[in-house]
Enzyme design. Sequence first.
Site, PDB file in Angstrom:
ATOM      1  N   HIS A  53       0.899  -1.131   0.039  1.00 10.36           N
ATOM      2  CA  HIS A  53       0.191   0.000  -0.043  1.00 10.36           C
ATOM      3  C   HIS A  53       0.895   0.985   0.075  1.00 10.36           C
ATOM      4  CE1 HIS A  53      -3.902   1.796   1.391  1.00 10.36           C
ATOM      5  NE2 HIS A  53      -3.279   2.601   0.850  1.00 10.36           N
ATOM      6  N   PHE A  56       2.945   6.336  -4.858  1.00 12.85           N
ATOM      7  CA  PHE A  56       4.157   7.299  -5.354  1.00 12.85           C
ATOM      8  C   PHE A  56       3.865   8.424  -5.917  1.00 12.85           C
ATOM      9  CE2 PHE A  56       7.469   3.326  -4.999  1.00 12.85           C
ATOM     10  CZ  PHE A  56       7.449   3.509  -3.599  1.00 12.85           C
ATOM     11  N   ARG A  57       2.471   8.663  -6.284  1.00 13.89           N
ATOM     12  CA  ARG A  57       2.012  10.011  -6.804  1.00 13.89           C
ATOM     13  C   ARG A  57       2.075  10.329  -8.129  1.00 13.89           C
ATOM     14  NH1 ARG A  57      -1.350  10.695  -2.655  1.00 13.89           N
ATOM     15  NH2 ARG A  57      -0.256  11.628  -0.749  1.00 13.89           N
ATOM     16  N   ASN A  87      -5.142   6.700  -7.136  1.00 14.04           N
ATOM     17  CA  ASN A  87      -5.486   8.053  -6.894  1.00 14.04           C
ATOM     18  C   ASN A  87      -4.506   8.959  -7.315  1.00 14.04           C
ATOM     19  OD1 ASN A  87      -4.258   7.211  -4.694  1.00 14.04           O
ATOM     20  ND2 ASN A  87      -5.281   8.724  -3.265  1.00 14.04           N
ATOM     21  N   GLU A 137      -6.930   0.775  -3.473  1.00 14.49           N
ATOM     22  CA  GLU A 137      -7.984   0.713  -2.671  1.00 14.49           C
ATOM     23  C   GLU A 137      -9.339   1.081  -3.224  1.00 14.49           C
ATOM     24  OE1 GLU A 137      -7.188   3.607   0.563  1.00 14.49           O
ATOM     25  OE2 GLU A 137      -5.376   3.671  -0.563  1.00 14.49           O
ATOM     26  N   HIS A 230      -5.248  -0.627   5.721  1.00 18.54           N
ATOM     27  CA  HIS A 230      -4.893   0.382   6.690  1.00 18.54           C
ATOM     28  C   HIS A 230      -6.043   0.548   7.758  1.00 18.54           C
ATOM     29  CE1 HIS A 230      -7.650   2.895   4.437  1.00 18.54           C
ATOM     30  NE2 HIS A 230      -6.558   3.479   3.749  1.00 18.54           N
ATOM     31  N   ASP A 298       0.749   2.686   3.759  1.00 14.50           N
ATOM     32  CA  ASP A 298       0.005   3.784   3.219  1.00 14.50           C
ATOM     33  C   ASP A 298       0.878   4.805   3.067  1.00 14.50           C
ATOM     34  OD1 ASP A 298      -2.387   5.155   2.127  1.00 14.50           O
ATOM     35  OD2 ASP A 298      -3.076   5.651   4.125  1.00 14.50           O
ATOM     36  N   HIS A 302       3.337  14.132   1.193  1.00 15.56           N
ATOM     37  CA  HIS A 302       2.693  15.582   0.853  1.00 15.56           C
ATOM     38  C   HIS A 302       3.959  16.493   1.318  1.00 15.56           C
ATOM     39  CE1 HIS A 302      -1.278  14.336   0.096  1.00 15.56           C
ATOM     40  NE2 HIS A 302      -1.329  13.590   1.255  1.00 15.56           N
TER      41      HIS A 302
END
Length: 429
Positions: A53, A56-57, A87, A137, A230, A298, A302
């Site tokens: 989970h 890596f954006r 996402n 997820e 999570h 998870d 940021h």
Amino acid sequence: MRIENATLADGRAVDVRVEDGTVEAVGDLDPVADEETVDAEGNLLLPGAIDVHVHFREPGFEHKETWETGAKSAAAGGVTTVADQPNTDPTTTDGAGFDAKAERAANACIDYGINGGVTADWDPDSLFERPLFALGEVFLADSTGDMGIEADLFAEAAARAGEAGVPVTVHAEDADLFDESAIEGDLGGVGRDADADAWSAYRTAEAEAVAVERAVRVGGETGAQIHIAHTSTPEGVDAARDGGATCEATPHHLFLSRDDLDELGTYGRMNPPLRSEARREAMFERLADGRIDVVATDHAPHTREEKEQTLLDAPSGVPGVETMVPLLLGAVVAGDLTAERVRDVVAANPADVFDLPRKGRIEAGADADLALYDLDAAREIRGADLHSNCDWTPFEGHTGVFPEWTMLRGEFVWDGEEFGAVAGENVRD
């Protein structure tokens, strides 16, 4: 290559022979002429960890993390395989989104899987044509990326995944049980001055347990393999086990609680949120006794600038891929966990749950994904020492044991100081 004088998690002293990226033999091995030898000096040799989970954006949010930086951070923490969540921008909710991510994932120095996502406009036909690590997820409530879905769509997606034999990982929170009044008052300032405890009061523990119960019920009705992501409460863990699902817990829900939020502020805002110290202790008990199947991070980085906002404006998520195994081994040093339990929750069990037969074990025929740890070399965790694009950690000052080196299929991807020129692969290809 022969790795000599290694200690396995079960305490056995062994040598490990590696040939063509694979573990060839484990035991008391005689040296072979011209064979490279690596002296483990009696230290702990674990299988490379599998973090099922991570975020890596990339694509879309490369200022937070990239496949290159995230993978290096993972390798420096003993993680050799990751599963990336959907996402990003574009989301991996159709074949084109999957392909866009797969192209960038080729920059990783470790192995990886790519999850598919579910939204109202997803394209399951093209998505299931791709080599998915898992579906999810799947968000039962909005989190970063606003990908929360309705109950009927979740049931439809679970049925499609069940037919395809693809596991479904679930972000289990029921937004109908959130306490809106908790975030209506004075929420403090920005960053570490924010009243982040209000976020824990808002996204209630009950919301998780109810959502887990619903997810496992849908799994039973559709034949889907459900894995709860999570899990943050003992009630959620118990509901998953009672319903026949597997579950994971994060390091932040095992090592941090609402008691830490005065110091963390928005740096401790995540979904699901931190829970009470009593619930954290109950989670750790379930980790130690085997009721938690997997530890996964998870990892959701940021920047400091993004976190230095009000509680309602700051994004949810914390980094963690580089500190997962070190924190767990710190607990081994403290006498709170066994090395075997760590091996199981970060390597053997993830390999079993997600059907990775060549990963997660040190045995003949397995991939030579290995990491060596000196349990006498525990040190304080410092964000400045980590390798993520995100240069902070919620675990600042905690004790961790970092790898002396990390190996992917017999090649050193991290030697304790530098990264090797190693190319990762998609574990589903």
